[in-house]
Design an enzyme around this catalytic site. Structure first.
Site, mmCIF file in Angstrom:
data_model
loop_
_atom_site.group_PDB
_atom_site.id
_atom_site.type_symbol
_atom_site.label_atom_id
_atom_site.label_comp_id
_atom_site.label_asym_id
_atom_site.label_seq_id
_atom_site.Cartn_x
_atom_site.Cartn_y
_atom_site.Cartn_z
ATOM 1 N N ASP A 101 -2.332 -1.912 -3.731
ATOM 2 C CA ASP A 101 -3.019 -0.190 -4.648
ATOM 3 C C ASP A 101 -1.977 0.066 -5.714
ATOM 4 O O ASP A 101 -2.400 0.813 -6.341
ATOM 5 C CB ASP A 101 -3.325 0.735 -3.675
ATOM 6 C CG ASP A 101 -1.869 1.121 -2.899
ATOM 7 O OD1 ASP A 101 -0.874 0.386 -2.922
ATOM 8 O OD2 ASP A 101 -1.731 1.789 -1.616
ATOM 9 N N ARG A 154 6.229 5.578 2.531
ATOM 10 C CA ARG A 154 5.529 7.580 2.506
ATOM 11 C C ARG A 154 4.904 5.935 4.050
ATOM 12 O O ARG A 154 3.512 7.173 3.901
ATOM 13 C CB ARG A 154 4.864 7.584 1.767
ATOM 14 C CG ARG A 154 4.005 6.442 0.559
ATOM 15 C CD ARG A 154 3.388 6.819 -0.682
ATOM 16 N NE ARG A 154 2.393 7.996 0.543
ATOM 17 C CZ ARG A 154 2.531 9.877 -0.091
ATOM 18 N NH1 ARG A 154 3.015 10.198 -1.328
ATOM 19 N NH2 ARG A 154 1.547 9.458 0.506
ATOM 20 N N MET A 200 0.976 -1.942 0.148
ATOM 21 C CA MET A 200 -0.079 0.053 0.086
ATOM 22 C C MET A 200 1.091 1.038 0.042
ATOM 23 O O MET A 200 1.862 1.241 1.505
ATOM 24 C CB MET A 200 -1.074 -0.083 1.286
ATOM 25 C CG MET A 200 -2.137 -1.415 1.409
ATOM 26 S SD MET A 200 -2.887 -1.341 2.410
ATOM 27 C CE MET A 200 -4.151 0.345 2.422
ATOM 28 N N HIS A 201 0.534 1.938 -0.732
ATOM 29 C CA HIS A 201 1.326 3.357 -1.237
ATOM 30 C C HIS A 201 0.615 4.464 -1.000
ATOM 31 O O HIS A 201 0.991 5.763 -1.512
ATOM 32 C CB HIS A 201 2.783 3.343 -1.713
ATOM 33 C CG HIS A 201 2.664 3.150 -3.157
ATOM 34 N ND1 HIS A 201 1.717 2.714 -3.717
ATOM 35 C CD2 HIS A 201 2.470 4.059 -4.119
ATOM 36 C CE1 HIS A 201 1.615 2.371 -5.232
ATOM 37 N NE2 HIS A 201 2.002 3.472 -5.157
ATOM 38 N N ARG A 202 -0.864 4.021 -1.753
ATOM 39 C CA ARG A 202 -1.114 5.419 -2.390
ATOM 40 C C ARG A 202 -1.865 6.330 -1.849
ATOM 41 O O ARG A 202 -2.285 5.778 -0.187
ATOM 42 C CB ARG A 202 -2.297 5.234 -3.442
ATOM 43 C CG ARG A 202 -1.581 4.109 -4.709
ATOM 44 C CD ARG A 202 -3.331 4.122 -6.167
ATOM 45 N NE ARG A 202 -2.923 3.375 -7.131
ATOM 46 C CZ ARG A 202 -1.329 4.072 -7.981
ATOM 47 N NH1 ARG A 202 -1.909 5.838 -8.286
ATOM 48 N NH2 ARG A 202 -1.040 3.220 -9.122
#
Length: 364
Positions: free
Chosen positions: A283, A244, A209-211
């Site tokens: 994602d 992030r 997950m990074h969005r």
């Protein structure tokens, strides 16, 4: 002599430029009049997200590294444009080749066109039609000024034609990232932590997950982690954590017994994880392509995708933030009840060869 400038900026770009560079080098050995200069914008600055890819994928060290690093979208865009403008002034080019949909793709396209240099976009025409995604803006701007469009699917071809692009500038060549996957499947490496997992092969899920829409809001990310770990209670969940995402997970401060958080994985180790997993929850658009080729069940935490072929033909299912759909699809993985998967047309490992043959014939 055709002089190319190839731009790479972030992790997904490296898997796309490696096969291209290898094919160009092959043509050079055959005596073809083609040369290239590799420019790394430094958009990704974590070593695990960039540096290791040059070694793993046998890409030459970049001729220039703009070392832009982090910052806001505007700061990164400005830094890339300033650096690339000087690069092009110092090293003239017949054609700038950009790949994918990262900030570097858009920024370098703008600089090239303002310098009256032609632009080729590899992975052109893909659209999510979601203007809240920075990547969608990058795609739209890049394709609005591109000269030559190399596409991965019939969906991308149609998107470009609807935008008024002439057929003779659109080249359906297939998916260049699959070239890297095909070439490196025999070279994948077991991660050092793999044997220590409380799991056997095919009894774990990979999570990425990074969005911003999924991870920047602490409550939102916590909701995802709560539900994923509950629904997949019979699996170990291996979570290579994006830089992030890491501080937000740390701020949540929960201990999930079946969640194994690991550092971002180099390409060959990540593909090992993916290939041996029961499924992946992600994602990322690129992972949906790799999962499709590998026939690995893929659950995407997005409402839309710029790669519809991964859903129509491939192994991908969109669930967004519908937690009922998330649970239902995790159960399908658990019960080995996934849909039939087909590999899309021209996802065959020969895309880079098709691109280079076309490049040699372009009126540059």
């Amino acid at each position: 002599m055709i002089q190319l400038t190839i731009v790479a900026g972030a992790r997904p770009n490296f898997m796309k430029i490696a096969p291209l560079i290898h094919q160009i080098q092959k043509k050079q050995q055959e005596g073809k009049a083609i040369s290239f200069r590799l420019v790394h914008t430094g958009q990704h600055y974590d070593k695990n997200l960039s540096d290791t890819f040059f070694e793993e994928l046998n890409i030459p060290k970049p001729d220039a590294n703009l070392m832009v690093g982090g910052g806001t979208q505007a700061e990164q865009t400005a830094g890339i444009m300033i650096g690339f403008e000087k690069e092009l002034a110092d090293h003239p080019s017949d054609l700038v080749i950009v790949v994918g949909d990262v900030t570097s793709t858009m920024a370098c396209s703008i600089v090239a066109k303002k310098a009256n240099v032609k632009v080729a976009h590899i992975e052109a025409g893909i659209r999510s039609f979601d203007l809240t995604m920075p990547e969608e803006i990058n795609r739209m701007v890049t394709d609005s000024i591109t000269d030559y469009f190399f596409t991965t699917s019939s969906y991308a071809n149609e998107n470009l034609k609807k935008a008024g692009i002439e057929d003779d500038r659109i080249f359906f060549v297939g998916n260049i990232m699959i070239d890297s996957l095909v070439k490196n499947l025999e070279r994948i490496e077991k991660p050092s932590f793999f044997d220590a997992l409380d799991s056997s092969e095919k009894k774990y899920l990979v999570l990425t997950m990074h969005r911003p829409a999924n991870v920047d809001n602490k409550e939102n990310l916590e909701r995802y982690l709560d539900n994923i770990t509950t629904f997949a209670k019979d699996f170990t969940i291996v979570f290579p954590i994006h830089p992030r995402t890491k501080p937000i997970v740390e701020a949540i401060g929960k201990n999930y017994p079946n969640l194994e958080i690991v550092e971002p994985q180099p390409y060959l180790k990540f593909i090992y994880l993916l290939k041996n997993a029961a499924g992946v929850i992600t994602d990322s658009g690129g992972i949906t392509e790799e999962a499709t080729y590998l026939h690995i069940p893929c659950i995407t935490l997005r409402e839309n995708t710029e790669r519809p072929e991964t859903c129509v033909l491939g192994s991908n299912v969109l669930v967004g933030n519908d937690f009922n759909a998330l649970e239902e699809n995790i159960m399908k993985i658990a019960h080995n009840n996934w849909k039939n998967v087909q590999i899309p047309e021209l996802w065959d490992g020969n895309t880079a060869n098709r691109i280079v043959e076309i490049l040699l014939d372009l009126p540059l």
